[in-house]
Design an enzyme around this catalytic site. Structure first.
Site, mmCIF file in Angstrom:
data_model
loop_
_atom_site.group_PDB
_atom_site.id
_atom_site.type_symbol
_atom_site.label_atom_id
_atom_site.label_comp_id
_atom_site.label_asym_id
_atom_site.label_seq_id
_atom_site.Cartn_x
_atom_site.Cartn_y
_atom_site.Cartn_z
ATOM 1 N N GLN A 102 -30.345 12.924 76.423
ATOM 2 C CA GLN A 102 -31.421 13.085 77.621
ATOM 3 C C GLN A 102 -31.335 11.744 78.527
ATOM 4 O O GLN A 102 -32.051 11.896 79.796
ATOM 5 C CB GLN A 102 -32.603 13.463 77.258
ATOM 6 C CG GLN A 102 -32.853 14.864 76.323
ATOM 7 C CD GLN A 102 -34.024 14.881 75.941
ATOM 8 O OE1 GLN A 102 -35.011 15.504 76.238
ATOM 9 N NE2 GLN A 102 -34.104 14.359 74.462
ATOM 10 N N ASP A 105 -29.533 6.456 81.296
ATOM 11 C CA ASP A 105 -28.909 4.951 81.197
ATOM 12 C C ASP A 105 -27.313 5.025 80.817
ATOM 13 O O ASP A 105 -27.215 5.979 80.145
ATOM 14 C CB ASP A 105 -29.859 4.039 80.337
ATOM 15 C CG ASP A 105 -29.987 4.407 79.104
ATOM 16 O OD1 ASP A 105 -28.935 4.422 78.349
ATOM 17 O OD2 ASP A 105 -31.256 4.462 78.642
ATOM 18 N N HIS A 120 -29.127 15.192 81.318
ATOM 19 C CA HIS A 120 -30.270 15.014 82.500
ATOM 20 C C HIS A 120 -29.612 14.257 83.657
ATOM 21 O O HIS A 120 -30.243 13.495 84.400
ATOM 22 C CB HIS A 120 -31.377 14.344 82.017
ATOM 23 C CG HIS A 120 -32.243 15.164 81.032
ATOM 24 N ND1 HIS A 120 -33.267 14.942 80.365
ATOM 25 C CD2 HIS A 120 -32.325 16.713 81.038
ATOM 26 C CE1 HIS A 120 -33.738 15.954 79.628
ATOM 27 N NE2 HIS A 120 -32.916 17.418 80.160
HETATM 28 P P1 OAD Z 1 -40.546 10.744 75.803
HETATM 29 O O1 OAD Z 1 -41.158 9.525 76.682
HETATM 30 O O2 OAD Z 1 -41.199 12.059 76.025
HETATM 31 O O3 OAD Z 1 -40.565 10.452 74.374
HETATM 32 C C1 OAD Z 1 -40.175 9.214 73.938
HETATM 33 C C2 OAD Z 1 -40.271 9.122 72.338
HETATM 34 O O4 OAD Z 1 -39.500 8.177 71.989
HETATM 35 C C3 OAD Z 1 -41.423 9.278 71.782
HETATM 36 O O5 OAD Z 1 -41.734 10.321 70.872
HETATM 37 C C4 OAD Z 1 -41.789 7.970 71.179
HETATM 38 O O6 OAD Z 1 -42.414 8.151 69.971
HETATM 39 C C5 OAD Z 1 -40.174 7.603 70.740
HETATM 40 N N1 OAD Z 1 -39.967 6.065 70.510
HETATM 41 C C6 OAD Z 1 -40.628 5.031 71.294
HETATM 42 N N2 OAD Z 1 -40.082 4.004 70.712
HETATM 43 C C7 OAD Z 1 -39.222 4.449 69.694
HETATM 44 C C8 OAD Z 1 -38.053 3.520 69.002
HETATM 45 N N3 OAD Z 1 -38.175 2.079 68.760
HETATM 46 N N4 OAD Z 1 -37.240 4.364 68.227
HETATM 47 C C9 OAD Z 1 -37.145 5.606 68.165
HETATM 48 N N5 OAD Z 1 -37.875 6.406 68.889
HETATM 49 C C10 OAD Z 1 -38.986 5.632 69.724
HETATM 50 O O7 OAD Z 1 -39.012 10.463 76.330
HETATM 51 P P2 OAD Z 1 -37.845 11.781 76.193
HETATM 52 O O8 OAD Z 1 -38.259 12.867 74.978
HETATM 53 O O9 OAD Z 1 -36.594 11.180 76.245
HETATM 54 O O10 OAD Z 1 -36.108 13.957 81.848
HETATM 55 O O11 OAD Z 1 -38.086 12.452 77.657
HETATM 56 C C11 OAD Z 1 -37.478 13.785 77.937
HETATM 57 C C12 OAD Z 1 -36.985 13.840 79.173
HETATM 58 O O12 OAD Z 1 -38.364 13.728 79.960
HETATM 59 C C13 OAD Z 1 -36.369 12.808 80.031
HETATM 60 O O13 OAD Z 1 -35.062 13.069 79.826
HETATM 61 C C14 OAD Z 1 -36.699 12.823 81.366
HETATM 62 C C15 OAD Z 1 -38.365 13.052 81.137
HETATM 63 O O14 OAD Z 1 -39.105 13.572 81.917
HETATM 64 C C16 OAD Z 1 -35.994 13.756 83.148
HETATM 65 O O15 OAD Z 1 -36.255 12.852 83.956
HETATM 66 C C17 OAD Z 1 -35.013 15.122 83.750
#
Ligand code: OAD
Length: 247
Positions: A102, A105, A120
């Protein structure tokens, strides 16, 4: 669902196929902000003002400033041990490995991943805002004002090659095919808040063959935690390297 304290490695057998979905959490240890964690990107910006077609229509300069800053942050970052571990798994599994991210980068590619889809979109690409048929372009430009933004050959403005809320993710046909034939699905660092990506774990459980084994790695449980057979709590860069053994 089982909270797992992995002592032994998870075996990937000769007939297994691994589908991996990553989210912003996998790039956190490279210094890139997630979206929904405290101090994340959506804490500093309203989603509707930078990541929707309406935002682009209302204030394209603000949208370009947001993505220009993200380009600068990505250029300054490096792949971490989790990106590298996935690239290594691909080297071992070949076409039995598929990565769907998703993230916009390019850290997976810089770590060496190739068999992958950016559902995305991609930060370092731009395209015509009118979709006039001209090709998507590699673009690492940083634009602070609209007069700096290059024009498409048709005269329209170029826009970031990003899937905004309300738009259709890229590569869905390929993604569905790969989930249907995977036997293991690993999800890393995503909160399970955004669809359709948050559904992939459910699709893998009810695919036509026997349900895939489903794993989650991240420091906290995602919203869709109930759909995982195993949940490994911790940072991706610490838990992922060496977790799998290819038989
Ligand atoms: P989120 O910010 O919603 O979630 C990030 C997740 O990463 C959280 O569950 C954290 O617990 C976890 N996390 C943090 N540090 C970590 C680490 N060191 N190792 C592993 N996990 C860690 O981001 P996404 O779920 O990627 O879309 O968000 C999904 C989509 O929402 C994105 O692609 C973006 C956003 O709006 C668009 O912009 C279209």
């Amino acid at each position: 669902m089982m909270l797992t304290n992995i002592e032994s490695k998870i075996k990937i057998g000769p007939s297994d196929r691994l589908f991996v979905l990553t989210g912003a959490g996998i790039s956190a240890e490279s210094g890139l902000k997630t979206f929904r964690d405290g101090g994340g990107l959506w804490a500093g910006h309203r989603v509707e003002s930078v990541a929707t077609p309406e935002a682009w229509k209302n204030d394209p300069e603000l949208v370009w400033r947001f993505y220009s800053q993200r380009r600068k942050d990505a250029v300054a970052s490096r792949p971490n041990a989790a990106h590298q571990a996935l690239a290594e798994l691909e080297r071992q599994l070949g076409e039995r490995f598929f990565l769907c991210t998703q993230n916009v980068d390019d850290l997976h590619e810089r770590a060496g991943s190739t068999n992958m889809v950016h559902m995305h979109g991609e930060l370092f690409k731009s395209r015509c805002e009118d979709d006039c048929g001209s090709a998507v372009q590699y673009d690492e430009g940083s634009y602070e004002s609209l007069d700096q933004v290059p024009k498409c050959r048709c005269g329209a403005r170029i826009r970031p090659h990003i899937v905004w809320f309300g738009e259709i993710p890229f590569g869905m046909h390929r993604i569905e095919k790969e989930i249907e034939r995977c036997t293991m699905l690993l999800v890393v660092g995503t909160s399970g808040a955004v669809y359709p990506a948050a559904s992939f774990v459910h699709w893998a459980r009810r695919r036509a063959g026997s349900p895939a084994r489903t794993f989650y790695i991240g420091p906290e449980e995602p919203l869709n935690v109930g759909a995982f057979t195993e949940v490994i709590l911790g940072k991706a860069g610490e838990r992922l390297p060496g977790l799998f053994e290819v038989a």
